[in-house]
Scaffold this motif. Structure first.
Motif, PDB file in Angstrom:
ATOM      1  N   ILE A 187       3.429  -5.119  33.037  1.00  0.00           N
ATOM      2  CA  ILE A 187       2.716  -4.356  32.003  1.00  0.00           C
ATOM      3  C   ILE A 187       1.283  -4.831  31.910  1.00  0.00           C
ATOM      4  N   GLY A 188       1.110  -6.159  31.927  1.00  0.00           N
ATOM      5  CA  GLY A 188      -0.234  -6.727  31.820  1.00  0.00           C
ATOM      6  C   GLY A 188      -1.144  -6.300  32.952  1.00  0.00           C
ATOM      7  N   HIS A 189      -0.613  -6.229  34.170  1.00  0.00           N
ATOM      8  CA  HIS A 189      -1.428  -5.828  35.330  1.00  0.00           C
ATOM      9  C   HIS A 189      -1.980  -4.419  35.149  1.00  0.00           C
ATOM     10  N   PHE A 190      -1.114  -3.487  34.742  1.00  0.00           N
ATOM     11  CA  PHE A 190      -1.564  -2.100  34.617  1.00  0.00           C
ATOM     12  C   PHE A 190      -2.354  -1.883  33.324  1.00  0.00           C
ATOM     13  N   LEU A 191      -2.152  -2.745  32.343  1.00  0.00           N
ATOM     14  CA  LEU A 191      -3.028  -2.742  31.169  1.00  0.00           C
ATOM     15  C   LEU A 191      -4.434  -3.146  31.584  1.00  0.00           C
ATOM     16  N   ASP A 192      -4.550  -4.198  32.384  1.00  0.00           N
ATOM     17  CA  ASP A 192      -5.862  -4.618  32.884  1.00  0.00           C
ATOM     18  C   ASP A 192      -6.536  -3.499  33.669  1.00  0.00           C
ATOM     19  N   ASP A 193      -5.769  -2.838  34.523  1.00  0.00           N
ATOM     20  CA  ASP A 193      -6.306  -1.724  35.315  1.00  0.00           C
ATOM     21  C   ASP A 193      -6.857  -0.631  34.422  1.00  0.00           C
ATOM     22  N   LEU A 226       2.811   2.286  30.802  1.00  0.00           N
ATOM     23  CA  LEU A 226       4.255   2.045  30.851  1.00  0.00           C
ATOM     24  C   LEU A 226       4.910   2.744  32.036  1.00  0.00           C
ATOM     25  N   LYS A 227       4.427   3.937  32.381  1.00  0.00           N
ATOM     26  CA  LYS A 227       4.980   4.644  33.536  1.00  0.00           C
ATOM     27  C   LYS A 227       4.732   3.863  34.816  1.00  0.00           C
ATOM     28  N   ARG A 228       3.528   3.349  34.957  1.00  0.00           N
ATOM     29  CA  ARG A 228       3.195   2.590  36.169  1.00  0.00           C
ATOM     30  C   ARG A 228       3.943   1.248  36.198  1.00  0.00           C
ATOM     31  N   ALA A 229       4.024   0.602  35.043  1.00  0.00           N
ATOM     32  CA  ALA A 229       4.632  -0.728  34.994  1.00  0.00           C
ATOM     33  C   ALA A 229       6.141  -0.674  35.214  1.00  0.00           C
ATOM     34  N   SER A 230       6.812   0.329  34.645  1.00  0.00           N
ATOM     35  CA  SER A 230       8.276   0.367  34.675  1.00  0.00           C
ATOM     36  C   SER A 230       8.832   1.034  35.924  1.00  0.00           C
ATOM     37  N   LYS A 231       7.977   1.505  36.771  1.00  0.00           N
ATOM     38  CA  LYS A 231       8.443   2.086  38.029  1.00  0.00           C
ATOM     39  C   LYS A 231       9.151   0.988  38.841  1.00  0.00           C
ATOM     40  N   GLY A 232      10.402   1.235  39.175  1.00  0.00           N
ATOM     41  CA  GLY A 232      11.149   0.236  39.936  1.00  0.00           C
ATOM     42  C   GLY A 232      11.978  -0.699  39.090  1.00  0.00           C
ATOM     43  N   TRP A 233      11.882  -0.619  37.768  1.00  0.00           N
ATOM     44  CA  TRP A 233      12.735  -1.456  36.928  1.00  0.00           C
ATOM     45  C   TRP A 233      14.182  -0.977  37.040  1.00  0.00           C
ATOM     46  N   ASP A 234      15.105  -1.888  37.264  1.00  0.00           N
ATOM     47  CA  ASP A 234      16.519  -1.555  37.291  1.00  0.00           C
ATOM     48  C   ASP A 234      17.229  -2.462  36.301  1.00  0.00           C
ATOM     49  N   GLY A 235      17.664  -1.893  35.207  1.00  0.00           N
ATOM     50  CA  GLY A 235      18.334  -2.685  34.191  1.00  0.00           C
ATOM     51  C   GLY A 235      18.471  -1.910  32.911  1.00  0.00           C
ATOM     52  N   GLY A 236      18.980  -2.583  31.910  1.00  0.00           N
ATOM     53  CA  GLY A 236      19.039  -2.014  30.574  1.00  0.00           C
ATOM     54  C   GLY A 236      17.978  -2.688  29.734  1.00  0.00           C
ATOM     55  N   TYR A 237      17.182  -1.902  29.016  1.00  0.00           N
ATOM     56  CA  TYR A 237      16.103  -2.543  28.260  1.00  0.00           C
ATOM     57  C   TYR A 237      15.663  -1.737  27.041  1.00  0.00           C
ATOM     58  N   ALA A 238      15.321  -2.490  26.010  1.00  0.00           N
ATOM     59  CA  ALA A 238      14.589  -1.998  24.853  1.00  0.00           C
ATOM     60  C   ALA A 238      13.399  -2.944  24.739  1.00  0.00           C
ATOM     61  N   MET A 239      12.257  -2.502  25.222  1.00  0.00           N
ATOM     62  CA  MET A 239      11.088  -3.365  25.394  1.00  0.00           C
ATOM     63  C   MET A 239      10.034  -3.038  24.341  1.00  0.00           C
ATOM     64  N   ALA A 240       9.610  -4.045  23.607  1.00  0.00           N
ATOM     65  CA  ALA A 240       8.602  -3.843  22.569  1.00  0.00           C
ATOM     66  C   ALA A 240       7.352  -4.640  22.901  1.00  0.00           C
ATOM     67  N   GLY A 241       6.198  -4.074  22.575  1.00  0.00           N
ATOM     68  CA  GLY A 241       4.943  -4.769  22.863  1.00  0.00           C
ATOM     69  C   GLY A 241       3.859  -4.459  21.853  1.00  0.00           C
ATOM     70  N   SER A 305      -1.615   7.034  14.584  1.00  0.00           N
ATOM     71  CA  SER A 305      -0.896   8.144  15.194  1.00  0.00           C
ATOM     72  C   SER A 305       0.366   7.606  15.872  1.00  0.00           C
ATOM     73  N   VAL A 306       1.460   8.332  15.708  1.00  0.00           N
ATOM     74  CA  VAL A 306       2.755   7.926  16.255  1.00  0.00           C
ATOM     75  C   VAL A 306       3.287   9.062  17.120  1.00  0.00           C
ATOM     76  N   SER A 307       3.714   8.732  18.311  1.00  0.00           N
ATOM     77  CA  SER A 307       4.261   9.756  19.205  1.00  0.00           C
ATOM     78  C   SER A 307       5.439   9.194  19.982  1.00  0.00           C
ATOM     79  N   VAL A 308       6.326  10.085  20.403  1.00  0.00           N
ATOM     80  CA  VAL A 308       7.415   9.738  21.309  1.00  0.00           C
ATOM     81  C   VAL A 308       7.158  10.460  22.614  1.00  0.00           C
ATOM     82  N   GLN A 309       7.043   9.708  23.711  1.00  0.00           N
ATOM     83  CA  GLN A 309       6.708  10.301  24.998  1.00  0.00           C
ATOM     84  C   GLN A 309       7.720   9.865  26.052  1.00  0.00           C
ATOM     85  N   GLU A 310       8.060  10.793  26.928  1.00  0.00           N
ATOM     86  CA  GLU A 310       8.961  10.462  28.028  1.00  0.00           C
ATOM     87  C   GLU A 310       8.197   9.665  29.072  1.00  0.00           C
ATOM     88  N   ILE A 311       8.725   8.499  29.402  1.00  0.00           N
ATOM     89  CA  ILE A 311       8.085   7.608  30.371  1.00  0.00           C
ATOM     90  C   ILE A 311       8.807   7.681  31.715  1.00  0.00           C
TER      91      ILE A 311
END
Length: 632
Positions: A187-193, A226-241, A305-311
């Motif tokens: 997440i940090g890498h693509f945040l920096d980008d 989040l789309k770029r960072a989570s590409k390739g993640w395999d697992g169950g997760y509820a990730m907060a940041g 502003s609050v939104s729900v987006q498909e990642i």
């Protein structure tokens, strides 16, 4: 669950949408957010007792002012310890500076932990690590406010090595191969980008670095990151940041394995791992608390502003059924009814085990987490008894006397509290679990309520290893001298390891697996074990998407009843005088009771992600090769 097992974690995120002065005026304190976070975390104490952590962010502070605070604890009472530290610091500052008492602006500027954005975490360590460095939230620091990242989650990744290697390919040097570190750095890498790209855009438009900062905060695309960072993640997760300038997010895995709920009004946005936590802490009705859909992220921008987006594209929903059976607090309206339903559905199997002899049966439960299923089982038992009474009355209505009718109507289902856990003894034994005699006394029993002609029916929510059953519960129940002991699991047989956050990583630790191995040997079918090993070994070089769960083939020759009967034999020591029967819920009944949580891989081997198949095969190969190692 009578077997001690570590599992799950809990997250709590809170964003205050009003200025702190608002909460001071309405609720009497600018510490409103801290107080609510304590409740959110304490109400999720059931989800984690190894560690707890808390982080806060102050919005719109001046350069030179500290705006991020974090405290973590791996104390024996970690939540209490975290907030004791917070309160001590706040009280110290207030005592030293009386002028802060009625000045919210001074409190915000000078007292840590007071802010508008909060993240909390309660933790079970599935890898046995309980040092302070393993406790969430994790912090990735930077002098650029937007690049500060705080992460906490309820998750486990099956492909940590691949994620680690992808970071190396990006030119990073991760400090350890742990899923929390790799996820945060992704997440940090693509945040920096993203921050860099936005800065260059601002620069090309003639803005200075200082002028660019608020523009970056406004335009930062959290969903893209989040789309770029989570590409390739395999697992169950509820990730907060949390991001240093004030954005926040919570991301759920595409199969919805790990739970997330949220609520928003004009004062707050709150997220937690369990619905009743939000209901209780903020006094809101069931229908106002929403479930975050699989593959989606709740994104809270600094501007409120609050939104729900498909990642990530959602897959077939496989929400964890163990949440409903055991892990979550039973005060959730749906979970309470589902657990009762599990108890009702298992009754036909119980009646078969006791030959319908409810007149000579005593029903109870162990441990306390099985109490709700017990209520459901007793409701069904009463229905059964009433049907028998009605039928008898109809069949004998011409000859039935008043005395006989009263006698029939007075018959009741017998229920007793026959076992009480000695929590202090259990704690003492953990220091040396080899002391079998002490383990056998973890539970006290109630004498004088069981007759030698009785069937003693004990319901448990699930049976994993069966260790406590064999070493303690069955021995203690046998001291009551019943004719038969029937142990009832409201969950099906646990046959496969979990790899999404529950500490069930080794096949050989599961009593259903042990029973199946024993049956294979008895019936000269052990060659199946060799065949399965060869098939698993041949898949080591395949991509996860091509891997098949071949471990299921070891269970194929046997019925559920045959495995249950063998489990009964394995868990019955030679000293027990009563007949012992152990019965389990069926998969169909589980799905009927919990229709919205169909994640059942620990029972069926139907893993919701490709990495799950690799994990179960690896666990089997570890068993076959005699390796005492985790499969992920």
């Amino acid at each position: 669950m009578s077997d001690a097992i570590k599992h799950e974690c809990g997250i709590a995120l809170l964003r205050l949408k009003k200025p702190l002065e608002f909460y001071k005026k309405k609720y009497g304190s600018a510490f409103y957010g801290v107080q609510k976070m304590y409740l959110l975390m304490e109400k999720q104490h059931n989800r984690g007792q190894d560690g707890a952590g808390f982080a806060s962010i102050k919005l719109d502070v001046q350069p030179g002012q500290r705006y991020i605070s974090r405290v973590r604890s791996n104390d024996a009472q970690p939540i209490q310890d975290v907030f004791a530290q917070i309160n001590e610091r706040i009280n110290q500052e207030m005592a030293t500076h009386p002028e802060y008492a009625d000045d919210v602006a001074l409190q915000k500027c000078n007292i840590p932990y007071i802010g508008e954005l909060f993240l909390g975490h309660v933790r079970y360590g599935t890898f046995g690590k309980n040092n302070i460095e393993s406790v969430h939230p994790f912090l990735r620091q930077n002098n650029w406010m937007h690049r500060n990242l705080i992460v906490a989650g309820n998750f486990n990744m099956t492909n940590v090595k691949e994620l680690f290697n992808s970071l190396v390919e990006l030119g990073q040097h991760p400090k350890e191969m742990a899923d929390t570190v790799t996820v945060m750095e992704k997440i940090g890498h693509f945040l920096d980008d993203e921050v860099t790209d936005l800065y260059l855009e601002c620069k090309n438009n003639g803005l200075s670095k200082r002028e660019a900062s608020p523009v970056i905060a406004e335009k930062l695309d959290i969903a893209k990151i989040l789309k770029r960072a989570s590409k390739g993640w395999d697992g169950g997760y509820a990730m907060a940041g949390l991001l240093g300038h004030g954005d926040a997010f919570v991301l759920r895995d595409p199969a919805g394995i790990r739970p997330v709920y949220f609520y928003e009004d004009d004062e707050i946005v709150v997220v937690a791992s369990e619905r009743p936590v939000i209901q209780t802490v903020f006094n809101v009705p069931f229908e106002k608390v929403e479930e975050l859909l699989p593959g989606n992220a709740l994104i809270i921008k600094k501007n409120d502003s609050v939104s729900v987006q498909e990642i990530n594209t959602p897959t077939i929903k496989k929400a964890c059924s163990f949440e409903r059976i055991y892990f979550s607090r039973g005060s959730d309206a749906e979970i309470y009814q589902e657990r009762k339903h599990l108890g009702k559905l298992i009754l036909p199997s119980v009646l078969k085990a006791i030959e319908n002899d409810t007149d000579n049966a005593v029903f109870s439960y162990i441990p306390n987490t099985a109490e709700t299923s017990f209520y459901g089982m007793i409701e069904a038992a009463n229905d059964f008894l009433n049907q028998r009474k009605n039928q008898f009355i109809l069949d004998n209505r011409k000859t039935l006397t008043k005395e006989k009718l009263e006698e029939i109507l007075s018959v009741k289902i017998r229920t007793e509290k026959v076992a009480i856990k000695d929590a202090k003894l259990r704690t003492f034994i953990t220091e040396d679990s080899s002391r079998d005699d002490l383990v056998a006394h973890v539970y006290d029993v109630t004498y004088g309520v069981i007759k030698p002609t009785d069937n003693l029916v004990i319901i448990d929510d699930s049976i994993v290893r069966g260790t406590t059953l064999k070493m303690s519960i069955l021995k203690m129940m046998d001291r009551l001298h019943p004719k038969r002991i029937v142990v009832v699991s409201s969950a099906p047989q646990i046959r496969y390891p979990d790899c999404y956050g529950i500490d069930m990583a080794k096949l050989e630790g599961l009593v259903a697996f042990q029973a199946t191995m024993a049956l294979l040997k008895e019936r000269n079918l052990y060659s199946i074990v060799d065949d399965v090993y060869i098939k698993c070994k041949a898949q080591e070089s395949l991509a996860d998407t091509e891997v098949v769960n071949y471990v299921s083939e070891i269970y194929a020759p046997f019925t559920d009843a045959e495995i249950s009967n063998k489990i009964s034999v394995l868990l019955t020591s030679e000293t027990i005088q009563a007949e012992v029967k152990i019965i389990f819920q069926t998969i169909d009944n589980l799905h009927q009771a919990c229709p919205n949580n169909l994640g059942d891989w620990y029972f069926t081997g139907d893993y919701p992600t490709p990495g799950g198949n690799r994990v179960v095969n690896r666990a089997f190969m570890n068993f076959y090769e005699g390796k005492n190692a985790r499969a992920y």
